[in-house]
Design a protein around this motif. Sequence first.
Motif, PDB file in Angstrom:
ATOM      1  N   GLY A   1      42.215 -21.129 -55.973  1.00  0.00           N
ATOM      2  CA  GLY A   1      43.360 -20.388 -56.467  1.00  0.00           C
ATOM      3  C   GLY A   1      44.549 -21.246 -56.850  1.00  0.00           C
ATOM      4  N   PRO A   2      44.991 -22.181 -55.996  1.00  0.00           N
ATOM      5  CA  PRO A   2      46.133 -23.017 -56.365  1.00  0.00           C
ATOM      6  C   PRO A   2      45.885 -23.839 -57.621  1.00  0.00           C
TER       7      PRO A   2
ATOM      8  N   ARG B   1      41.900 -17.300 -57.524  1.00  0.00           N
ATOM      9  CA  ARG B   1      41.187 -17.349 -58.784  1.00  0.00           C
ATOM     10  C   ARG B   1      40.649 -15.946 -59.013  1.00  0.00           C
ATOM     11  N   GLY B   2      40.848 -15.405 -60.212  1.00  0.00           N
ATOM     12  CA  GLY B   2      40.392 -14.050 -60.473  1.00  0.00           C
ATOM     13  C   GLY B   2      39.468 -13.958 -61.665  1.00  0.00           C
ATOM     14  N   ASN B   3      38.631 -12.943 -61.668  1.00  0.00           N
ATOM     15  CA  ASN B   3      37.787 -12.591 -62.809  1.00  0.00           C
ATOM     16  C   ASN B   3      38.172 -11.206 -63.288  1.00  0.00           C
TER      17      ASN B   3
ATOM     18  N   VAL C   1      46.040 -15.362 -60.086  1.00  0.00           N
ATOM     19  CA  VAL C   1      46.855 -14.345 -59.416  1.00  0.00           C
ATOM     20  C   VAL C   1      47.525 -14.992 -58.203  1.00  0.00           C
ATOM     21  N   VAL C   2      48.840 -14.865 -58.142  1.00  0.00           N
ATOM     22  CA  VAL C   2      49.623 -15.408 -57.029  1.00  0.00           C
ATOM     23  C   VAL C   2      50.388 -14.265 -56.380  1.00  0.00           C
TER      24      VAL C   2
ATOM     25  N   LEU D   1      38.677  -9.274 -59.842  1.00  0.00           N
ATOM     26  CA  LEU D   1      38.039  -9.668 -58.592  1.00  0.00           C
ATOM     27  C   LEU D   1      38.685 -10.959 -58.111  1.00  0.00           C
ATOM     28  N   LEU D   2      39.133 -10.977 -56.876  1.00  0.00           N
ATOM     29  CA  LEU D   2      39.879 -12.112 -56.337  1.00  0.00           C
ATOM     30  C   LEU D   2      38.994 -12.982 -55.458  1.00  0.00           C
ATOM     31  N   ARG D   3      39.132 -14.287 -55.599  1.00  0.00           N
ATOM     32  CA  ARG D   3      38.400 -15.249 -54.765  1.00  0.00           C
ATOM     33  C   ARG D   3      39.172 -16.568 -54.744  1.00  0.00           C
TER      34      ARG D   3
END
Length: 415
Positions: free
Chosen positions: A78-79, A97-99, A151-152, A227-229
């Motif tokens: 994510g960062p 990280r998103g899709n 996404v943050v 979708l968040l990961r």
Amino acid sequence: MSKQALLIIADGMGDNPISLLNGLTPLEYARTPNLKELASKGLFGNVYPVKPGVPVGTDVGHLAIFGYDPYEVYTGRGPIEAYGAGIDLLPSDIAFRGNFATVDDELTVIDRRAGRINQNTDELAKSIDGIVLSNGARVIARALSAHRVAVVIRGQNLSEHITTTDPGTAKEGERVQQSVALVEDKNALETARIINELTEKMYSVLSLHPVNQKRILDGLPPANMILLRGIGREIQAPKMAESFGIRGACVAGDRTVLGIARMAGLDVFHQEGFTAGYDTDYIGKAELAVSKLKDGYDWVVLHVKAPDLAGHDCQPMTKVSTAIKLDMMVGHILQQIDLEQCYIGYTSDHSTPCDRRDHSGDPVPTFFAGGNVRSLPVEDFGEKFLVHGALNNLTAIDFFHIQMDHLEAVRKLGA
């Protein structure tokens, strides 16, 4: 520095023997005379991204290529995506990280990439950007390459010790996951709660978005969920460019790679035709990379994403095609630079075998060529043709230091 270096990264190009290709890998099967010529003019071998037998993600593989020990600095994908999107993180932020994905009314995942959407994602991300959650935390969303989005969550007392919402690769048919706390901690419990709240809000906002309404009318899957990961916090690491005293540049279409380069202190360059797909402008990337060498950059990184996609999609012939296009790009570069003044390196962040459709822990074909580099003859270019080379059994971090040493950027150890 008296010399310069260009590093070409063929994302996920490494592979295993494929019966469709007469038992050869895509690199071995493809005709790549320019890569063969360069390999014969320098050090070569099959290099492990991090450790033998350890599969790595694109993020970890590139951290190692840029000289970082992922075991020391990696905090999550994510960062890195946030860096790639140009978001300056605060220590209290958590990043994902998103899709963009397609779900039904029960939040069952129909397509985790929304048909590999690659248009109007900026508009979709803007509809999520600025959402304020019930605890006062604010959402920052930025579109990345194709279906990807950063996404943050910005707020107080947020915890990274939670599960994420993506059910996983090839898990269509499963529901968007509920976030849960991984530790018995009030901050983790509250963070999981607001992530689940965000899931509901994203579905409501994106389902009604005009972009998705038009996609439905056009017979395309709507991008009605993110979708968040890859949750993580700001990476605390020294800038590689400053540590080695070099002026570096990165030419890429993939935002993850641009994010890592930016974090490492390199200047990043992206143009509209530089995609993270099969349609990327190979010659345009080559021209821009050469221009950055002419501008005086010491180390220029040129990244191509397409081979990785072919591996994930189990498309061996497409992967062969990407190897041929990449070789033509290298040929274009060779017409414009002097190998006595500029080294050329080649590697991959990991292997993505077609039969596996995911990353593996196999080593990747690698070389470093130039006027005064030790060399050996090679029969051809590809995994099996490099097994007698000096780089075998080294790691990406070793390879990075070899490049820096030839640029005379590594301090002598001892008197």
